[in-house]
Scaffold this motif. Structure first.
Motif, PDB file in Angstrom:
ATOM      1  N   VAL A  25      -7.845  14.240  -9.845  1.00  0.00           N
ATOM      2  CA  VAL A  25      -7.983  12.786  -9.697  1.00  0.00           C
ATOM      3  C   VAL A  25      -7.129  12.294  -8.519  1.00  0.00           C
ATOM      4  CG1 VAL A  25      -7.610  10.544 -10.841  1.00  0.00           C
ATOM      5  CG2 VAL A  25      -8.478  12.474 -12.162  1.00  0.00           C
ATOM      6  N   GLU A  28      -8.741  13.296  -5.260  1.00  0.00           N
ATOM      7  CA  GLU A  28      -9.884  12.454  -4.934  1.00  0.00           C
ATOM      8  C   GLU A  28      -9.416  11.122  -4.365  1.00  0.00           C
ATOM      9  OE1 GLU A  28     -13.639  10.071  -6.788  1.00  0.00           O
ATOM     10  OE2 GLU A  28     -11.566   9.788  -7.348  1.00  0.00           O
ATOM     11  N   LEU A  29      -8.356  10.558  -4.960  1.00  0.00           N
ATOM     12  CA  LEU A  29      -7.823   9.286  -4.449  1.00  0.00           C
ATOM     13  C   LEU A  29      -7.334   9.457  -3.011  1.00  0.00           C
ATOM     14  CD1 LEU A  29      -6.855   6.334  -4.874  1.00  0.00           C
ATOM     15  CD2 LEU A  29      -4.702   7.268  -5.735  1.00  0.00           C
ATOM     16  N   LEU A  32     -10.249   9.623  -0.736  1.00  0.00           N
ATOM     17  CA  LEU A  32     -10.884   8.304  -0.558  1.00  0.00           C
ATOM     18  C   LEU A  32     -10.068   7.430   0.395  1.00  0.00           C
ATOM     19  CD1 LEU A  32     -11.981   7.455  -4.216  1.00  0.00           C
ATOM     20  CD2 LEU A  32     -13.491   7.716  -2.250  1.00  0.00           C
ATOM     21  N   VAL A  33      -8.746   7.417   0.196  1.00  0.00           N
ATOM     22  CA  VAL A  33      -7.893   6.600   1.080  1.00  0.00           C
ATOM     23  C   VAL A  33      -8.028   7.105   2.516  1.00  0.00           C
ATOM     24  CG1 VAL A  33      -5.508   5.935   1.628  1.00  0.00           C
ATOM     25  CG2 VAL A  33      -6.276   5.944  -0.744  1.00  0.00           C
ATOM     26  N   LEU A  36     -11.409   6.053   3.908  1.00  0.00           N
ATOM     27  CA  LEU A  36     -11.453   4.608   4.190  1.00  0.00           C
ATOM     28  C   LEU A  36     -10.604   4.265   5.415  1.00  0.00           C
ATOM     29  CD1 LEU A  36     -11.252   3.154   0.556  1.00  0.00           C
ATOM     30  CD2 LEU A  36     -13.180   3.011   2.121  1.00  0.00           C
TER      31      LEU A  36
ATOM     32  N   PHE B  78      -6.290   0.944  -5.548  1.00  0.00           N
ATOM     33  CA  PHE B  78      -5.720   2.258  -5.257  1.00  0.00           C
ATOM     34  C   PHE B  78      -4.775   2.774  -6.345  1.00  0.00           C
ATOM     35  CE2 PHE B  78      -6.207   2.044  -0.318  1.00  0.00           C
ATOM     36  CZ  PHE B  78      -7.565   2.219  -0.476  1.00  0.00           C
ATOM     37  N   GLY B 275     -11.113   6.305 -13.611  1.00  0.00           N
ATOM     38  CA  GLY B 275     -10.192   6.516 -12.496  1.00  0.00           C
ATOM     39  C   GLY B 275     -10.883   7.074 -11.261  1.00  0.00           C
ATOM     40  N   MET B 276     -11.875   7.915 -11.463  1.00  0.00           N
ATOM     41  CA  MET B 276     -12.543   8.560 -10.323  1.00  0.00           C
ATOM     42  C   MET B 276     -13.647   7.693  -9.713  1.00  0.00           C
ATOM     43  SD  MET B 276     -12.606  12.576 -11.324  1.00  0.00           S
ATOM     44  CE  MET B 276     -12.539  13.181  -9.648  1.00  0.00           C
ATOM     45  N   PRO B 280     -14.772   4.041  -5.586  1.00  0.00           N
ATOM     46  CA  PRO B 280     -16.074   4.089  -4.901  1.00  0.00           C
ATOM     47  C   PRO B 280     -16.993   2.929  -5.289  1.00  0.00           C
ATOM     48  CG  PRO B 280     -15.517   6.254  -5.749  1.00  0.00           C
ATOM     49  CD  PRO B 280     -14.484   5.311  -6.275  1.00  0.00           C
ATOM     50  N   PHE B 283     -15.809  -0.183  -3.562  1.00  0.00           N
ATOM     51  CA  PHE B 283     -16.112  -0.038  -2.137  1.00  0.00           C
ATOM     52  C   PHE B 283     -17.589  -0.374  -1.893  1.00  0.00           C
ATOM     53  CE2 PHE B 283     -17.968   2.719   1.133  1.00  0.00           C
ATOM     54  CZ  PHE B 283     -17.320   2.211   2.254  1.00  0.00           C
TER      55      PHE B 283
END
Lengths: 44, 563
Positions: A25, A28-29, A32-33, A36, B78, B275-276, B280, B283
């Motif tokens: 998890v 993945e964060l 993603l950051v 982005l 975040f 959480g996952m 997205p 976004f």
């Protein structure tokens, strides 16, 4: 039934899989950051 | 809306409500009613958690926020995945071990009944008010745009939700939320596709994003360190973390969702699923707002998105002034469109758009923005008490004007599904907390299980009626999604502080933690009324104060006792 389900995620060696799942998890964060941030830089 | 839109809307909503009631027809006791018999699997739990948070405000306000302010709001989420991990690892096992119905029961196990009551009351106040906004937000927008009577829309949403929440309890809530979430995700995907298809032929998605970036709508991540800037990476990862920890870990409307899992594993997986997928999803919703913004660089939007207010202004003594403003806006928009085409063409070249093209685009956008500001000022002068913020009307305005027939019904269903899903969780949790933490606890004699079940249903109905009444008398707030988040942040930090102290400071007793809660709540109100501090930081400040004061109080009282 609940016990059966618990057992399907607990490996035989007794080591909990949750540490790896939590790490996934977090990864993945981070991804993603990063994505982005790259998008922000690319579009500006 | 056309007949086919009405058909799609009515079929979607009635199927979901009927399905929820049918799937939960055997509610026999409090365990079934409040925990859904603890039978749910992780996909249902995960979707239910997401649907509870995703209110109609999410789908009305978020694209509008992206239209006005760009992507930076995504940073708010975040901290959420990290909060899911902490709840899964620390909060959830304790809730399961103690077999609690509500999160606040744990506070009595750990401290005493006073702390439990304070936690429950803080939840009831904040969530009770938020439930009213959750119903009111879509009702005001839909009634304004579609001409539906406002009070009837409030009542319609309220009654439908009360019906299946009371009949089927938490299982009906979760089952309907799964279907509602599917409708919401499908609807928003359709909206995204429609807006892309509506872009001019010679403007690709990449060019559209470049255009949005040139006009400061693509700043998704900022590492700027400034506590007064509302959305940055730092405020999201810390303030957002604390807010998510408080909301998902201690707000009964969420706790009740994952405690209905058939095992600890299922509940954990449901939380981590949220959480996952949350970042997205947000976004994606913000991206739709940004694409609507780019679309409106080429297709002229109304000078003020609340077109109903514009119509009223046109019929008033300010009609001539509005007419003049509209003419200047038409000219400015034509200039902006030409500049946008020039920039899109230039950005395709290898060297990209040059500085003069970019400057021309920004100057033309600034001219139209200034005229929109003038229009808002005119609305303020011309229509007494009218709301001058029109961001919440951007997305629904696009849907009604540019989305094909039939799909409009689906997208209005998205908004109503979202309203119903979050309201259902709220009412169910408000009823549960009132019954378990206040009514049962205050009553001296034991009652029968059937009596408790009846009372729980009665409290749910009463909270539903209160929410509808509040919605009827509420007025449109600055920005609805921010209003809900600010309202939450006023109380969440204190509640989180109670739980963090309970979990991680085992020596601290009830009296110091209550003193900490009083100090923290006073400080948050003072900050709200007298400072510019971003609201996300309230959660950090309040939680820190509860923990700090509780620890210090305990330390000094033990020192005094030792002497």
């Amino acid at each position: 039934m609940a016990d059966d389900l618990e057992s399907t995620t607990e490996p035989c060696d007794g080591k909990s899989p949750w540490g790896s799942i939590y790490a996934l998890v977090v990864l993945e964060l981070a991804a993603l950051v990063g994505a982005l941030y790259a998008l922000t830089r690319w579009a500006s | 809306m056309t007949t086919i839109d009405w058909l799609v809307l009515a079929t979607t909503l009635s199927f979901i409500v009927a399905y929820g009631i049918w799937k939960s027809r055997d509610v026999a006791n409090m365990r079934d009613y409040l925990h859904g018999g603890q039978t749910l699997r992780w996909p249902t739990i995960g979707l239910s958690i997401m649907a509870t948070q995703a209110s109609a405000i999410t789908f009305l306000s978020t694209p509008g926020q992206a239209y006005e302010d760009g992507m930076r709001f995504v940073q708010f989420y975040f901290g959420l995945p990290l909060a899911m991990i902490v709840i899964s690892a620390f909060f959830l096992p304790i809730y399961y071990r103690l077999k609690v119905y509500t999160a606040y029961e744990y506070l009595e196990h750990r401290f005493d009944v006073r702390v439990r009551t304070v936690g429950a009351l803080l939840f009831l106040v904040s969530r009770g008010l938020a439930a009213g906004i959750t119903i009111y937000a879509p009702a005001i927008v839909l009634s304004t745009i579609l001409g539906w009577p406002l009070n009837l829309t409030n009542l319609g949403i309220g009654v439908a939700v009360i019906l299946y929440t009371v009949l089927g309890g938490t299982r009906a809530v979760s089952q309907t939320q799964r279907q509602q979430m599917i409708v919401m995700l499908t609807g928003m995907t359709v909206a995204g596709i429609v807006v892309v298809l509506n872009l001019p032929d010679d403007v690709s998605v990449a060019s559209a994003l470049k255009l949005a970036g040139a006009l400061d709508r693509m700043s998704a991540v900022s590492f700027e360190v400034d506590p007064n800037t509302r959305y940055t990476f730092w405020s999201g990862i810390t303030g957002g973390f604390f807010l998510a920890l408080a909301y998902f870990g201690t707000d009964q409307s969420q706790v009740q969702r994952y405690l209905s899992g058939r095992s600890l594993t299922e509940s954990r997986l449901g939380l981590l699923f949220n959480g996952m997928f949350k970042v997205p999803m947000q976004f994606g919703i913000l991206l739709i707002g940004v694409l609507v913004f780019v679309f409106h660089l080429f297709v002229q939007p109304p000078i003020f998105f609340n077109t109903s207010a514009l119509d009223r202004l046109a019929a008033s003594e300010y009609a001539a002034e509005l007419d003049d403003l509209q003419r200047r806006y038409d000219v400015a928009f034509a200039g902006q469109r030409a500049a946008a085409y020039a920039y899109a063409a230039a950005s395709k070249s290898e060297s990209g758009a040059d500085a003069p093209t970019l400057a021309a685009l920004r100057a033309s956008a600034e001219r139209t923005r200034a005229l929109r500001t003038e229009a808002k000022e005119l609305v303020r002068r011309g229509l007494a008490g009218a709301e001058t913020k029109d961001a919440d009307y951007v997305f629904i305005g696009f849907v009604l004007e540019f989305v094909p027939r039939g799909l409009v019904g689906l997208l209005v269903a998205v908004v109503l599904c979202a309203a119903m899903s979050s309201t259902a969780s709220e009412l169910s949790a408000l009823g549960a907390t009132t019954t378990v933490d206040l009514y049962q606890r205050a009553r001296r004699k034991r009652a029968t299980a059937a009596h408790d079940l009846r009372m729980s249903k009665l409290f749910t109905v009463l909270w539903g009626a209160a929410a509808v009444a509040f919605a009827t008398y509420a007025s449109l707030l600055d920005n609805l999604i921010q209003a809900v988040n600010i309202l939450g942040s006023l109380f969440y930090g204190t509640v989180l502080g109670l739980f963090v102290t309970a979990f991680f400071l085992p020596r601290v007793t009830a009296t110091p933690v209550l003193a900490g809660a009083a100090v923290a709540q006073t400080a948050v109100f003072a900050l709200f009324l007298g400072s510019d501090l971003g609201f996300l930081w309230y959660n950090v400040v309040a939680c820190g104060l509860v923990v700090g004061v509780a620890w210090s109080g305990q330390f000094f009282s033990e020192g005094r006792n030792d002497r």
